[in-house]
Design a protein around this motif. Structure first.
Motif, PDB file in Angstrom:
ATOM      1  N   ASN A  71      -6.045 -10.038 -11.446  1.00  0.00           N
ATOM      2  CA  ASN A  71      -6.044  -9.538 -10.070  1.00  0.00           C
ATOM      3  C   ASN A  71      -6.019  -8.015 -10.011  1.00  0.00           C
ATOM      4  O   ASN A  71      -6.645  -7.406  -9.130  1.00  0.00           O
ATOM      5  N   GLN A  72      -5.342  -7.389 -10.956  1.00  0.00           N
ATOM      6  CA  GLN A  72      -5.206  -5.934 -10.938  1.00  0.00           C
ATOM      7  C   GLN A  72      -6.392  -5.215 -11.559  1.00  0.00           C
ATOM      8  O   GLN A  72      -6.720  -4.096 -11.142  1.00  0.00           O
TER       9      GLN A  72
ATOM     10  N   ASN B 153      -2.938 -14.052 -14.763  1.00  0.00           N
ATOM     11  CA  ASN B 153      -3.454 -13.933 -13.399  1.00  0.00           C
ATOM     12  C   ASN B 153      -3.172 -12.566 -12.797  1.00  0.00           C
ATOM     13  O   ASN B 153      -4.017 -12.006 -12.083  1.00  0.00           O
ATOM     14  N   ARG B 154      -1.996 -12.028 -13.077  1.00  0.00           N
ATOM     15  CA  ARG B 154      -1.674 -10.692 -12.565  1.00  0.00           C
ATOM     16  C   ARG B 154      -2.619  -9.645 -13.147  1.00  0.00           C
ATOM     17  O   ARG B 154      -3.109  -8.762 -12.434  1.00  0.00           O
TER      18      ARG B 154
ATOM     19  N   HIS C 230     -10.894  -6.949 -10.146  1.00  0.00           N
ATOM     20  CA  HIS C 230     -11.430  -6.712  -8.807  1.00  0.00           C
ATOM     21  C   HIS C 230     -11.306  -5.238  -8.410  1.00  0.00           C
ATOM     22  O   HIS C 230     -10.430  -4.515  -8.885  1.00  0.00           O
TER      23      HIS C 230
END
Length: 306
Positions: free
Chosen positions: A110-111, A106-107, A114
């Motif tokens: 997200n990094q 997930n990290r 997007h």
């Protein structure tokens, strides 16, 4: 284990490895072109990168190649596309992973999925590629030290090692198979260093060959060295062990897949030197790639044919 879950874990391993490989290739070569000792080499340089990834009908310019390899969702092998697929495969196999892996996935998403339009505007391509590379190390490292050695773990390993073998062969086909970059020693040395750095091999190669940056020796090291974790031979040996483990955990199913991997492993083990591939063409790199494709097809037929 359901075939669908096995396939998702296999592709999770492939896509995280593919994201890392593309990030390395793009990061090193983007700055290698900028730091080249002469001007005007960019089209030929980027052209080789595109050939390594089997990309056709794309203009070999910096802006086009960076956009295609890093951010373009129309390219299923771009870094951004791989990041999305890593998360989707992890989401559908959440039960077989653990919280630490899920958090890292997930990290990464997200990094690096997007707001990618800001990367080039802020001149932070290097940081973007480093984030992907380090996330790959963290995800696979957590898997190595926390996951039980069951079918799920070995399907991830299958994907990881098959993707790494395939990527290295394509890089060798484009870089080594294309011959020398230039007759000028300074340019050729710059090219050879960039090749080694783009697969994380510069320091490891120098421990064996010191400061001798000769293309035939580089090719032999990346193809046949049994102690370097990103060489083709090392990766195929890892693929063989993973295939044997999957067969053991599947009540003996997959004998033909293990045989095919073993045959490829033996071919690499008994090659006397890389000249048999790069000069004599017996067997050539295309044949080795075809054998890998055949292994993937057999794995899909046996384990993923739901």
């Amino acid at each position: 284990m359901l075939s669908r879950i096995a396939e998702n874990l296999y592709w999770l391993g492939r896509y995280i490895e593919r994201a890392e490989n593309t990030a390395r290739l793009l990061d090193v070569n983007y700055y290698a072109v900028a730091e080249a000792p002469v001007e005007g080499i960019a089209p030929g340089w980027w052209g080789r990168i595109l050939r390594a990834l089997e990309v056709e009908n794309l203009e070999p310019t910096e802006e086009t190649v960076v956009q295609w390899l890093a951010f373009d969702l129309q390219n299923p092998s771009s870094i951004r596309s791989c990041v999305w697929r890593v998360r989707e495969n992890a989401r559908t196999t959440r039960f077989y992973l653990n919280l630490e892996i899920w958090e890292q996935v997930n990290r990464l998403h997200n990094q690096c999925y997007h707001n990618t339009e800001q990367v080039m505007a802020q001149e932070s391509l290097h940081e973007y590629c480093v984030t992907v590379r380090e996330a790959s190390h963290q995800i696979m490292g957590i898997a190595e030290v926390t996951l039980p050695r069951d079918l799920g773990f070995y399907f991830m390993r299958l994907g990881r090692y098959l993707e790494r073998s395939d990527n290295m062969l394509r890089v060798l086909q484009a870089y080594i198979g294309g011959g020398e970059m230039s007759r000028e020693a300074e340019i050729q040395n710059h090219f050879n260093r960039s090749l080694l750095r783009s697969v994380g091999a510069l320091e490891a190669y120098r421990k064996v060959h010191h400061n001798t940056l000769e293309l035939p020796r580089i090719g032999e090291f990346l193809l046949l060295n049994s102690g370097f974790p990103r060489s083709v031979r090392f990766s195929v040996d890892g693929l063989k062990r993973a295939a044997e483990a999957v067969r053991r955990h599947s009540d003996g199913v997959g004998k033909e897949a293990v045989r095919k991997v073993g045959k490829l492993s033996a071919t690499l083990e008994y090659l006397e030197n890389a000249n048999q591939v790069f000069k004599k063409r017996d067997p050539d790199l295309e044949e080795l790639l075809e054998e890998l494709a055949d292994i993937h097809a057999e794995l899909s037929r046996v384990y993923f044919g739901y």
